[in-house]
Design a protein around this motif. Structure first.
Motif, PDB file in Angstrom:
ATOM      1  N   GLU A  59      16.604 -22.622 -26.808  1.00  0.00           N
ATOM      2  CA  GLU A  59      15.540 -21.903 -26.441  1.00  0.00           C
ATOM      3  C   GLU A  59      15.802 -20.621 -25.685  1.00  0.00           C
ATOM      4  OE1 GLU A  59      12.597 -24.576 -26.223  1.00  0.00           O
ATOM      5  OE2 GLU A  59      11.052 -23.194 -25.071  1.00  0.00           O
TER       6      GLU A  59
ATOM      7  N   TYR B 227      16.898 -18.018 -28.174  1.00  0.00           N
ATOM      8  CA  TYR B 227      15.891 -17.677 -29.227  1.00  0.00           C
ATOM      9  C   TYR B 227      15.022 -16.764 -28.452  1.00  0.00           C
ATOM     10  CZ  TYR B 227      11.871 -17.798 -32.168  1.00  0.00           C
ATOM     11  OH  TYR B 227      10.998 -17.460 -33.044  1.00  0.00           O
ATOM     12  N   ASN B 228      14.829 -16.870 -27.321  1.00  0.00           N
ATOM     13  CA  ASN B 228      13.600 -16.003 -26.272  1.00  0.00           C
ATOM     14  C   ASN B 228      14.675 -14.646 -26.100  1.00  0.00           C
ATOM     15  OD1 ASN B 228      11.763 -17.721 -26.083  1.00  0.00           O
ATOM     16  ND2 ASN B 228      12.419 -18.715 -24.365  1.00  0.00           N
TER      17      ASN B 228
ATOM     18  N   LYS C  60      13.165 -12.302 -28.649  1.00  0.00           N
ATOM     19  CA  LYS C  60      11.857 -11.910 -28.650  1.00  0.00           C
ATOM     20  C   LYS C  60      11.483 -11.004 -27.569  1.00  0.00           C
ATOM     21  CE  LYS C  60       9.604 -15.712 -27.885  1.00  0.00           C
ATOM     22  NZ  LYS C  60       8.754 -16.877 -27.854  1.00  0.00           N
TER      23      LYS C  60
ATOM     24  N   TYR D 240      19.219 -23.018 -32.073  1.00  0.00           N
ATOM     25  CA  TYR D 240      18.674 -21.478 -32.127  1.00  0.00           C
ATOM     26  C   TYR D 240      18.445 -21.275 -33.898  1.00  0.00           C
ATOM     27  CZ  TYR D 240      19.385 -16.517 -33.004  1.00  0.00           C
ATOM     28  OH  TYR D 240      19.567 -15.221 -33.510  1.00  0.00           O
TER      29      TYR D 240
ATOM     30  N   ARG E 299      15.292 -23.033 -35.020  1.00  0.00           N
ATOM     31  CA  ARG E 299      14.032 -22.190 -34.658  1.00  0.00           C
ATOM     32  C   ARG E 299      13.990 -20.976 -35.493  1.00  0.00           C
ATOM     33  NH1 ARG E 299      12.535 -23.759 -28.984  1.00  0.00           N
ATOM     34  NH2 ARG E 299      14.116 -25.264 -29.552  1.00  0.00           N
ATOM     35  N   LYS E 300      15.044 -20.266 -35.980  1.00  0.00           N
ATOM     36  CA  LYS E 300      14.866 -18.946 -36.532  1.00  0.00           C
ATOM     37  C   LYS E 300      14.483 -19.402 -38.003  1.00  0.00           C
ATOM     38  CE  LYS E 300      16.619 -15.393 -36.173  1.00  0.00           C
ATOM     39  NZ  LYS E 300      16.058 -14.023 -35.863  1.00  0.00           N
TER      40      LYS E 300
END
Lengths: 506, 326
Positions: free
Chosen positions: A218, A221-222, A225, A424, A427-428
């Motif tokens: 997470e 991934y964040n 963003k 990661y 999630r992508k």
């Protein structure tokens, strides 16, 4: 009544000053991470898990539980002000909450959410208080066949509910089951699928996997963003709802409490599912359903109440059977294991201070949250200014130190990194890590109890169907599969006919 | 936000203060007079809070007082306790790294798996606690005595199920030997730890359990929810005086199901240091405070020193090898 005596024991635990502090810290962190988009309760609990290792078990579990239900409150704030759900369960709140905020009614939206959450949480705790001991007393009748059936139901519901793509969650759950087979064979005792790696003899460490997938995954991934949502910047005033608001949402709150409580008990039911169900219910019952999506206060009150109620009742299967019903509770399961306590039917008699302590802490925690949320909403909103670039490296470092401190084992750090990258990538590509982690935990229980059942029955598979409890649960499993298969084919036939119609028209 | 998180870390790390320590990095071997001149590291290959950890910490506290140097307990869980044991075996044999081990990572697992060590790569110091296994049924069971139970098992092989605390346990091997050597075939059902095995018997999902008579099982015997039929130790157990041993009942060789916990050091640790540690261990096990802390009931009545502990491991190895391979 005996329940009150026991509950008193629980309050004795909670009102010890240090434990009270842990409740407070737990719900505060919960609110904070609920506000911060991206960092949900799962990631936070995964990150903090190793640190709880050094505090007494009841304090640890009280704090982690506080983070969980606290985040349900916090998630509302960003949903309403930014249309950016801080955690998954607040997704529906963003629909009407944000509209209310744009109409200058952010105050009442947040107010009713906090009040609804408080009522939902409290109703659910009362239910937990009365229902959990009852459940614990029949829990001994849950033998290996029942556990097998329950884990099958759990994995099915988790892959089926609350995920966007059924096929993708089926794949991740399958992968989780495969990972669960690495390590010691539960019956023969020999190691398997270790590829000669000594560190794998007793399997992969659940905590390392969870910290990797949720924590590190997470964080990574964040980082990519952008925080570009437009905040409703008008001052938040009139937090206390008016009489009219209250009259409109009273029914929604009551229904949300009951609905959330029952959905939470089901495997996979906590959080998102309950708030979606409540929203759907309110919309269906409403006299003017067209108001929904345009700032209907019931659309905020109902789901917010339901998600709090469900996050509380989700503790029932964990505390009485040792079966975690969602990912967050799987982490709490891990936290208890870390402390040398195996949650199960024995918990209530062997560790009453934990059992009743957690329950009592929820009464206190919900009250703290109500007091905390109403006046401090403005302060929490400021938290959105913390940049991910600062937060991420700190969180990553804490994760690595944390996971090492659990077993003093470097191998676990590699597991975290590998699963972090995997998380990661997942999630992508739209795969959710939740089903993987839950299938990993439940898979180990499922394999063990499946084989125990067959040992007990001398290889007769009918043991799963002839025992009333496991038979009923498996009947439910078949029913769910049948219904969804039926719907699938119906939908497909519908699309096929549509296409045919198109052809004809052309 | 950051402040809040930092606050928790501080809160948590305060209570763990000084728990994790550095390694005892020793140079050349010292003579027994100078030993110990620095802190001693004691590996516990299981999680904190379990019986091994409890024994390890109890002994560590006494050693610290008696030897005048800090003894740092380090939990290195994982891979059936072989991670911690590998760490010990690879440590400098200078008396500054010890381990509270059990027969499982020293004998059972090395026989089953391909490990970088075996039982001969450690020096034994002393046995700290022993938990004899007990064969127990529910109070309402139709089997009043061990004879009745075992005769029924012999008459109908495989129909009686017996819960075990795990697959790789001395108790499991013992049930295998009961079948191989005496033709009494029960169905062993491995559970995950004592609590789960106890729950299975309480719920009537199995016919009996064969489990170390530690607190979890003992409480159920004391509350008369369970009835003890037999114990698996060579002699009767002082706190279960009326329960016959399997050996008494005619199963003479079935005396190896006791769970044994003891202190070991890396191979090559000088023998004068071993004997100093051995006598400190003996004194610790006589010290009322330590006895209370690690559970009086489970401390062997007769001290089991370095040599006897070695014999015990060798015997277990020889008995288990034909069964487990290796």
């Amino acid at each position: 009544m005996e329940v009150f005596g026991n509950l008193l024991t629980g309050f004795e635990v909670v009102f010890q000053p240090t434990n009270l502090l842990y409740v407070f810290v737990g719900v505060l962190i919960g609110t904070v991470i609920g506000v911060l988009p991206g960092l949900g309760p799962t990631a936070t609990i995964a990150l903090l898990l190793p640190l709880t290792y050094t505090i007494p078990p009841e304090a640890a579990i009280i704090m982690l539980a506080g983070i969980y239900y606290g985040s349900m409150y916090g998630g509302t704030i960003t949903s309403v002000l930014l249309q950016l759900p801080g955690e998954a369960a607040s997704v529906v709140t963003a629909l009407d909450g944000y509209q209310m905020a744009r109409q200058g009614r952010a105050g009442p939206a947040l107010g009713i959410a906090a009040i609804g959450s408080f009522i939902g949480g409290t109703v659910s705790v009362v239910g937990l208080t009365l229902f959990a001991p009852l459940m614990a007393s029949v829990a001994l009748r849950f033998g290996p066949p029942e556990f097998t059936a329950l884990t099958v139901l759990g994995i099915l519901l988790v892959t089926y509910l609350g995920t966007k793509s059924f096929a993708k969650s089926l794949i991740t759950a399958g992968f989780g089951l495969l990972l669960a087979t690495v390590g010691q064979d539960p019956v023969a005792g020999t190691a398997r699928f270790t590829f000669g790696v000594q560190d794998l003899i007793s399997g992969l460490d659940f905590i390392a996997i969870a910290m990797g997938l949720f924590g590190v995954g997470e964080i990574l991934y964040n980082l990519e963003k952008e925080n570009g949502a437009s905040m409703v910047s008008s001052r938040i005033s009139h937090i206390w709802p008016t009489m009219r608001d209250w009259a409109q949402s009273r029914g929604a709150i009551l229904r949300g409490s009951v609905l959330g409580f029952f959905i939470g008990v089901l495997p996979g039911g906590g959080g998102v599912v309950s708030s979606l169900a409540s929203y759907a219910m309110e919309k269906r019952r409403a006299r003017e359903p067209q108001r929904f999506g345009k700032g209907a206060i019931e659309g905020v009150a109902g789901p917010e109440t339901a998600n709090n109620a469900s996050s509380t009742s989700a503790f029932i299967p964990l505390l009485t059977l040792g079966i975690p019903s969602n990912v967050v509770l799987a982490l709490l399961f891990g936290a208890l294991l870390l402390q040398g306590i195996t949650p199960g039917p024995q918990l209530i008699s062997e560790n009453p201070e934990i059992f009743w302590g957690v329950i009592a802490s929820m009464y206190v925690g919900n009250l703290i949250l109500l007091i905390l949320n109403i006046p401090l909403v403005g302060v929490f909103v400021q938290l959105l200014r913390v940049r991910a670039g600062i937060l991420a490296p700190i969180a990553l470092m804490v994760t690595m130190v944390g996971v090492f401190s659990v077993n003093n084992n470097v191998f676990d750090m590699w597991v975290v990194l590998v699963f972090g990258v995997l998380g990661y990538v997942m999630r992508k590509t739209g795969f959710e890590p939740g089903p993987l982690v839950l299938a990993f935990v439940l898979g180990a229980i499922m394999e063990r109890s499946f084989r125990q059942s067959l040992l007990i029955s001398n290889g007769d598979p009918f043991i799963f169907f002839t025992r009333p409890i496991s038979g009923t649960i498996l009947g439910l499993v078949v029913l769910i599969i049948a219904i969804s298969a039926f719907q699938f084919f119906k939908r497909r036939r519908a699309t096929v006919t549509d296409e045919l119609d198109d052809e004809v028209q052309r | 936000m950051v402040t809040a998180i930092v606050a928790v870390f501080l809160l948590v790390s305060c209570s763990s203060g000084g728990d994790k320590g550095g390694k005892g990095e020793g140079g050349s071997a010292e003579s027994a007079e100078e030993y110990p001149s620095q802190e001693i590291r004691e590996i516990v290959p299981y999680a904190a809070g379990g019986p091994t950890d409890l024994a390890g910490r109890g002994i560590a506290a006494y050693f610290e007082d008696s030897l005048g140097q800090p003894v740092v307990v380090e939990n290195q869980e994982g891979a059936s306790a072989t991670i911690g044991t590998t760490e010990l075996v690879n440590s400098e044999p200078n008396g500054y790294t010890l381990e509270m081990a059990t027969t499982s990572p020293l004998v059972l697992v090395p026989l089953l798996e391909n490990l970088p060590y075996d039982k001969d790569d450690v020096e034994t110091i002393c046995v700290t606690i022993e938990t004899p296994a007990v064969l127990a049924v529910r109070q309402d069971s139709e089997y009043e005595t061990a004879e009745e139970f075992l005769e029924a098992a012999q008459a109908n092989p495989g129909t009686l199920s017996v819960a075990l605390p795990g697959a790789n346990t001395p108790q499991g091997v013992e049930l295998q030997r009961l079948a191989d050597e005496y033709g009494v075939v029960v169905t062993p059902v491995p559970f995950n730890g004592d609590s789960e095995a106890v729950a299975a018997l309480l719920g009537g999902n199995v016919d009996a359990l064969f489990d170390p008579a530690g607190d979890v099982v003992f409480d159920r015997l004391e509350s008369e929810e369970f009835r003890a039929l037999a114990v698996g130790s060579p002699e009767r157990v002082p706190y279960l005086p009326d329960v016959p041993t399997l050996a008494e009942l005619g199963y003479e060789t079935l005396t190896l199901s006791t769970s044994t916990y003891g202190l070991v050091a890396p191979k090559g640790t000088p023998s004068d240091l071993i004997s100093e540690l051995e006598s400190t261990c003996q004194a610790a096990l006589e010290n009322p405070e330590t006895r209370e802390q690690i559970g009086e009931r489970y401390i062997p009545e007769q001290f089991i020193g370095s040599e006897e502990f070695r014999t015990l491991l060798d015997e277990a190895w020889e008995t288990y090898q034909p069964i487990l391979g290796g």
